[in-house]
Design a protein around this motif. Sequence first.
Motif, PDB file in Angstrom:
ATOM      1  N   THR A 215      -0.800 -10.226  -7.986  1.00 39.68           N
ATOM      2  CA  THR A 215      -2.180 -10.581  -7.636  1.00 39.68           C
ATOM      3  C   THR A 215      -2.801  -9.466  -6.800  1.00 39.68           C
ATOM      4  O   THR A 215      -2.118  -8.528  -6.366  1.00 39.68           O
ATOM      5  N   ASN A 216      -4.091  -9.582  -6.535  1.00 38.58           N
ATOM      6  CA  ASN A 216      -4.759  -8.583  -5.699  1.00 38.58           C
ATOM      7  C   ASN A 216      -4.177  -8.557  -4.289  1.00 38.58           C
ATOM      8  O   ASN A 216      -4.175  -7.512  -3.626  1.00 38.58           O
ATOM      9  N   GLN A 217      -3.671  -9.690  -3.822  1.00 37.14           N
ATOM     10  CA  GLN A 217      -3.132  -9.768  -2.472  1.00 37.14           C
ATOM     11  C   GLN A 217      -1.828  -9.001  -2.314  1.00 37.14           C
ATOM     12  O   GLN A 217      -1.571  -8.408  -1.273  1.00 37.14           O
ATOM     13  N   ASN A 218      -0.983  -9.018  -3.353  1.00 41.68           N
ATOM     14  CA  ASN A 218       0.338  -8.391  -3.194  1.00 41.68           C
ATOM     15  C   ASN A 218       0.522  -7.143  -4.056  1.00 41.68           C
ATOM     16  O   ASN A 218       1.593  -6.528  -4.035  1.00 41.68           O
ATOM     17  N   ARG A 219      -0.515  -6.742  -4.789  1.00 38.09           N
ATOM     18  CA  ARG A 219      -0.361  -5.668  -5.776  1.00 38.09           C
ATOM     19  C   ARG A 219       0.230  -4.398  -5.154  1.00 38.09           C
ATOM     20  O   ARG A 219       1.160  -3.790  -5.691  1.00 38.09           O
ATOM     21  N   ASP A 224       3.160   1.067  -6.148  1.00 34.40           N
ATOM     22  CA  ASP A 224       2.653   2.171  -5.350  1.00 34.40           C
ATOM     23  C   ASP A 224       1.240   2.536  -5.806  1.00 34.40           C
ATOM     24  O   ASP A 224       1.011   2.828  -6.987  1.00 34.40           O
ATOM     25  N   GLU A 225       0.309   2.504  -4.870  1.00 37.95           N
ATOM     26  CA  GLU A 225      -1.108   2.714  -5.206  1.00 37.95           C
ATOM     27  C   GLU A 225      -1.361   4.112  -5.775  1.00 37.95           C
ATOM     28  O   GLU A 225      -2.228   4.301  -6.638  1.00 37.95           O
ATOM     29  N   GLU A 229       3.890   3.350  -9.836  1.00 35.95           N
ATOM     30  CA  GLU A 229       5.276   2.928 -10.034  1.00 35.95           C
ATOM     31  C   GLU A 229       5.616   1.775  -9.089  1.00 35.95           C
ATOM     32  O   GLU A 229       4.939   1.544  -8.088  1.00 35.95           O
ATOM     33  N   ALA A 230       6.682   1.049  -9.420  1.00 37.05           N
ATOM     34  CA  ALA A 230       7.107  -0.064  -8.575  1.00 37.05           C
ATOM     35  C   ALA A 230       7.587   0.451  -7.223  1.00 37.05           C
ATOM     36  O   ALA A 230       8.238   1.498  -7.138  1.00 37.05           O
ATOM     37  N   THR A 231       7.254  -0.275  -6.174  1.00 36.81           N
ATOM     38  CA  THR A 231       7.783   0.019  -4.845  1.00 36.81           C
ATOM     39  C   THR A 231       9.246  -0.444  -4.800  1.00 36.81           C
ATOM     40  O   THR A 231       9.703  -1.161  -5.694  1.00 36.81           O
TER      41      THR A 231
END
Length: 284
Positions: A215-219, A224-225, A229-231
């Motif tokens: 979601t926008n809250q946890n994206r 990684d912005e 890639e996935a954190t």
Amino acid sequence: MTNPIKDLNLKDKVAVITGGGGVICSVMAKALASKGVKTAILDLKKENAEKVASDIKNAFGTESIGISANVLDRGSLEAAKQEINERLGSIDFLINGAGGNAPSATSKAERIDPADLDHLEETFFGLELEGFDKTFDLNFKGTLLPSLVFAKDMVLKQNGGIVNISSMNSYRPLTKIPAYSASKAAINNFTQWLAVHFAKTGVRVNAIAPGFLLTNQNRFLLIDEKTGEATPRGHKIINGTPMERYGTPEELTGALIFLLSDWSEFITGIVIPIDGGFSAYSGV
């Protein structure tokens, strides 16, 4: 020849959705509206509630109203109920979707490292009671108070359904967020208690426990912005989910419709995981 499959029996029923201005609960409201359910969208921000209600009316042609209400203020909820009864009629369903977490109830460290005892403020010992109070109030009391107010219509006509929104954190608590995990576990227990309490009235009480939704809250906690890639935390989640992906709000709606419909009229007091297999996987 008559259809041997029982009808859902949802058309023209009235549903109250708390937290209805948010992404997940607005999708739930729209799914109900697609089955002919009249919806009352409750949210702290009236403009958000009214926007969802307007979208519903335009998309599905079903009645929908947006109301500002605070799930922690019984007077606010009573005022909302009066408006719902006047504009839509007696309430049949309640979806307790309002919830959240507090940063002050979140630890920076996942676990205590004995080699780094100079920074205990980043662990359990740095958590603030105020954050726990805020998180428990929003998640647990924010489920309790709407049930106290809106379930009365259902009990009086001896028919209806409540669906609480739990979380997979209630079964397998995540690191860093003890207050959120514990408050969702309390919702599971309350769901079972209220289901027994209401069992003879025709009002059923169940819950759904979503797994990991992007979601926008946890994206940007999970992706990684800068790189896309996935954190490290995102990798852990995907590796622990057998379906190896995040869920979507739309994937919660099938269970929601099922639990409120006549297809589940002998089901009460359960919590359904919708988690891509997360709860079934040991990691091995």
